[in-house]
Write a protein that holds these residues in place. Structure first.
Motif, mmCIF file in Angstrom:
data_model
loop_
_atom_site.group_PDB
_atom_site.id
_atom_site.type_symbol
_atom_site.label_atom_id
_atom_site.label_comp_id
_atom_site.label_asym_id
_atom_site.label_seq_id
_atom_site.Cartn_x
_atom_site.Cartn_y
_atom_site.Cartn_z
ATOM 1 N N PHE A 679 0.837 -1.196 0.000
ATOM 2 C CA PHE A 679 0.000 0.000 0.000
ATOM 3 C C PHE A 679 0.877 1.254 0.000
ATOM 4 O O PHE A 679 0.522 2.271 -0.579
ATOM 5 N N VAL A 680 2.003 1.164 0.696
ATOM 6 C CA VAL A 680 3.048 2.186 0.625
ATOM 7 C C VAL A 680 4.247 1.509 -0.040
ATOM 8 O O VAL A 680 4.637 0.411 0.362
ATOM 9 N N PRO A 681 4.835 2.114 -1.094
ATOM 10 C CA PRO A 681 5.917 1.439 -1.825
ATOM 11 C C PRO A 681 7.018 0.921 -0.911
ATOM 12 O O PRO A 681 7.514 1.629 -0.031
ATOM 13 N N GLY A 682 7.360 -0.364 -1.110
ATOM 14 C CA GLY A 682 8.457 -0.951 -0.372
ATOM 15 C C GLY A 682 8.102 -1.454 1.013
ATOM 16 O O GLY A 682 8.978 -1.902 1.735
ATOM 17 N N THR A 683 6.825 -1.403 1.389
ATOM 18 C CA THR A 683 6.401 -1.897 2.697
ATOM 19 C C THR A 683 5.360 -2.978 2.514
ATOM 20 O O THR A 683 4.772 -3.135 1.435
ATOM 21 N N GLU A 684 5.115 -3.723 3.558
ATOM 22 C CA GLU A 684 4.076 -4.749 3.541
ATOM 23 C C GLU A 684 3.003 -4.395 4.556
ATOM 24 O O GLU A 684 3.288 -4.177 5.724
ATOM 25 N N SER A 685 1.773 -4.332 4.114
ATOM 26 C CA SER A 685 0.629 -4.101 4.984
ATOM 27 C C SER A 685 -0.460 -5.079 4.582
ATOM 28 O O SER A 685 -0.435 -5.630 3.476
#
Length: 839
Positions: A679-685
């Protein structure tokens, strides 16, 4: 800009280009955080062969960057962040593996554990999503970075599991969890193939302390909420399979918070054959316990030491040791408690004054050895032995005088909130002297033969359990000077006309001494295959377990039982333009009783209790896609369970009391969805949603809700960072669960008490800043140069200060012969400060 000169069209040799690239990389890091296209991330992990053995000398490359795995299969590779990257793993004699569409955030350290097959002709492609590569077996893989970073009062593995659909727990003080209608005793936990047990007597999350799983030692984590393979043991609900990492260099990590500290040491010998992972943790839950509505002197202190050591005799033979010592001390001297409950038109308050104290101690020790021998490229053998020792003591003498009052609810009255009448006034005396010693010895062999995408696995295990238990609990009630006798005691009272001369007896009392031992032999065999059928990828697994156990003890009639449990999994990835995977799994899952399931409410042991049985079917779908040019995955599952030979139980906090009878049948069904992605580039949610319904029928009286019937579960895990300051990160987890059944008081019919607790709502927020990291050095600062990693921040538990309850205290109105369910509220809003450093 100075760095543009490096990009001018001049021809260099390959070595010169590599040197200039490194120069360019460090200049950009120190010049501007806004040049995200020049920032890097790190991918690391261990490469395994298809026998799950570390594979050395594997070539890992991305564009012009490359590296090799070491003797332990470990690798580390820097890649360009915030853009799609393709990484290739190649090794002579093994199938090449290509990772596509991997997008990492600036300074992110992503862990990936590839498995290379023996077939060297074909090339396998894996589209990597934020949850890693897919598993056809229905296993959920969770990044160890998320496990270590997500905030929570009991941060770690269990904190993350509670955000998954189908997994629930209304107690932030506990690491226990319920899965798809099962209770705490129905979950399997393995660490490096070693089965982990939990204490028997712990009745409250306040007393529980540290989880066995140390998040700083975790290398790989896999979880199955049902429909798991025959290679896993005899439980009804779930499997948590943990693999501790193998160190490849020296490292020292220290974590410190207001709740406790942990220190983890990684070391490796010069020849790389001996590696050691050691950790010491301490924790004090006073900050959490003191936020509850009972005031007093609390001293909940917990301490443990863990050791994981591996010695590599050769590339084919290794031996490892896993050890743990845990000491949990819980001391409690309560003073007062006041709880308001009821409705707006009928407000009641319970006021309690305490005298006395509670002192509990739980000591556990685990020693395990595992030997692995790779006979050849196709056969791997494992030999495992473990000894678990547990000593528990519960000593308490608590006198409580309570007053149950009705409050004025008239908003126009000057006496709003003042007591208007007293429903009950009594004294309660609780005493406990409980001692339990448990020894569990395991001896196990496992093996696997794999060739051409086919694998045969087998195992044989012997388990011996020895329990020595002395339970002495009593509760006396006094109302206005008259001692209340237990129900159905056979004495009629007519005082003061007729003197009461019967002996004083506790209203509730348990006095028992049990010595119980059991021997269990179990084995499994399973066959699995991966193949291509009409351009569709297919995986299937067929297996079965057989278990035989016998129970004996003092003054007990010996009893023996045998069970057979077939299981199967099937999955297909169609050759469609859309990236989808379908799974179907199920079988017969049976749970032989441990000591707690053999003991009834009076402390009597029933060795004739049979294994609970569940017929389980799970259908799942996994869809991977791109949205906003970033990877996402939608996972859905529907399940159905039919249970027979059910052993009914009551649930109070984390204490389970079984009826020790197979006199019920039950069912459970539900559906779950989980959307995960960047949902935010480079992160996992992720966002998860689950629906569950489970009911039981005791003695053919009709179906009622089981104690774990939590209908709706919602979990949200969200990670974010500031684009201008990518080292400033935010972690947020949100939980909403509908209320569990409120339970029933002792000596009462559960069919008469079907009220529910209030809905559980909780939000935990974490903010952290990276001062030193993998791609952020501080060479100019003499102090910061000593750190490999340094971060600090704060956490806010229960951000919105919701009043959640885990169970009810049943208060008797002795005048009107009524009982009231008074909720036991959990922790309020708490601020926690933490710092993490690695040398």
């Amino acid at each position: 800009m100075l760095v543009i000169a490096v990009l001018s069209p001049v021809h260099f040799t390959e070595n010169e280009t590599l040197r200039l690239f490194k120069l360019y990389f460090f200049v950009v890091l120190n010049f501007s955080a806004t040049l995200l296209e020049a920032q890097t991330a790190t991918i690391t992990g261990v490469v395994f062969d298809e026998n799950e053995k570390p594979l050395p000398n594997v070539h890992i490359e991305s564009k012009k960057q490359g590296t090799f795995s070491d003797i332990n299969g470990f690798y580390i590779l820097e890649i360009i962040a915030d853009q799609e990257t393709t990484i290739t793993f190649s090794h002579l004699g093994n199938q090449k593996l290509v990772l596509k569409d991997l997008i990492l955030n600036t300074n992110e350290n992503y862990e990936f554990y590839p498995i290379l097959k023996n077939e060297a002709i074909r090339i396998a492609e894996v589209v990597v999503t934020p949850v890693g590569s897919r598993h056809a077996e229905g296993i959920t893989t969770i990044s160890s970075d998320i496990v270590r970073n997500i905030p929570g009062p009991n941060s770690g593995v269990e904190n993350i599991l509670k955000l998954l659909p189908g997994v629930s727990s209304n107690n932030e003080l506990s690491t226990q969890y319920m899965v798809r209608g099962g209770n705490f005793d129905e979950n399997l936990v393995y660490v490096n193939d070693i089965e982990i047990y939990r204490p028997f007597l712990i009745r409250s999350g306040q007393q529980e302390g540290l989880s066995f799983v140390n998040s700083d030692m975790v290398g790989n984590l896999q979880f199955s909420a049902g429909g798991f393979q025959a290679k896993y043991g005899d439980k009804l609900a779930s499997v948590l399979d943990i693999t501790y990492k193998t160190p490849v260099s020296f490292g020292l990590k220290i974590n410190a918070t207001r709740l406790g500290t942990s220190t983890t040491l990684e070391s490796v010998s010069k020849n790389k054959k001996l590696s050691s992972l050691s950790s010491i943790r301490s924790r004090d839950n006073s900050l959490l316990v003191n936020s509850q509505n009972t005031s007093g002197n609390y001293d909940p202190s917990f301490f443990d030491i863990q050791q994981y050591t591996t010695y590599l005799f050769s590339n084919k033979f290794r031996i490892s040791y896993l050890g743990n010592i845990s000491i949990n001390n819980y001391r409690n001297q309560p003073f007062t408690r006041q709880t308001n409950f009821g409705t707006l038109n009928d407000i009641k308050t319970l006021t309690v004054y305490y005298s006395g104290s509670e002192k509990n101690q739980y000591r556990t020790n685990l020693n395990a050895l595992k030997a692995e021998y790779q006979v050849n490229d196709k056969i791997t053998l494992k030999f495992i032995s473990s000894l678990y020792f547990n000593r528990e003591q519960e000593y308490s003498d608590v006198i409580s005088q309570y007053r149950l009052s009705e409050l004025n609810a008239d908003l126009d009255n000057d006496l709003l909130g003042e007591p208007t009448s007293f429903n009950g006034l009594a004294t309660q005396y609780n005493r406990a002297r409980n001692d339990l010693d448990a020894k569990i010895f395991n001896l196990e062999h496992k093996g696997i033969h794999s060739k051409d995408g086919k694998a045969i696995s087998w195992g044989l295990k012997y388990e011996h359990t020895d329990i020595r238990d002395q339970i002495r609990e009593s509760e006396f009630l006094d109302s206005l000077g008259y001692m209340v006798r237990p129900p159905n005691s056979g004495y009629n009272r007519n005082e003061p006309e007729i003197p009461f001369e019967a002996p004083l007896l506790p209203y509730e009392g348990i006095f028992a001494r049990n010595t119980v031992s059991s021997h269990k032999v179990s084995g499994f065999a399973q066959y699995s295959q991966r193949r291509i059928w009409k351009q569709h990828s297919i995986y299937y697994n067929i297996g079965a377990r057989v278990s035989h156990w016998a129970v004996k003890g003092n003054d007990l009639k010996n009893s023996a039982h045998t069970i057979f449990s077939p299981r199967a999994q099937f999955s297909i990835k169609p050759n469609w333009s859309k990236d989808m995977l379908f799974r179907l799994s199920g079988g017969v899952y049976q749970q032989p009783p441990l000591y707690r399931e053999l003991r009834d409410n009076n402390g009597t042991v029933h060795p004739e209790v049979e294994a609970q049985k569940s017929y389980h079917i799970v259908f799942g779908n996994q869809y991977s896609f791109k949205m906003w040019q970033r990877p996402f995955t939608l996972i859905g599952e529907a399940y159905w369970k039919k249970m027979t030979h059910v052993n009914p139980y009551t649930l109070e906090d984390v204490r389970i009391r079984y009826a020790a009878q197979n006199n019920a049948k039950a069912y459970a069904y539900g559906a779950e969805l989980r959307l995960t992605g960047a949902f935010v580039p480079g992160t996992e949610s992720w966002f998860s949603l689950g629906y569950l319904k489970t009911e039981e029928n005791i003695n053919e009286r009709g179906y009622i809700s089981r104690p774990t019937d939590q209908r709706l579960q919602v979990g949200i895990l969200f990670q974010d960072y500031m684009p201008e300051v990518p080292d400033l990160k935010m972690y947020l987890n949100l939980v909403y669960n509908t209320g569990l059944p409120g339970g029933s008081p002792s000596y009462t019919d559960p069919y008469l008490y079907q009220n529910r607790l209030r809905d559980y709502k909780r939000a935990d927020l974490g903010i952290s800043y990276i001062f030193v990291g993998a791609n952020k050095s501080n060479d100019k600062n003499a102090f910061l140069r000593i750190f490999k990693d340094l971060s600090g921040g704060f956490e806010i538990f229960n951000l919105f200060n919701n009043q959640n309850s885990i169970t009810n205290t049943w208060v008797r109105d002795l005048v009107n012969a009524q009982q009231f369910a008074v909720p036991n509220f959990m922790t309020g809003r708490i601020l926690n400060i933490k710092i993490e450093m690695r040398f």
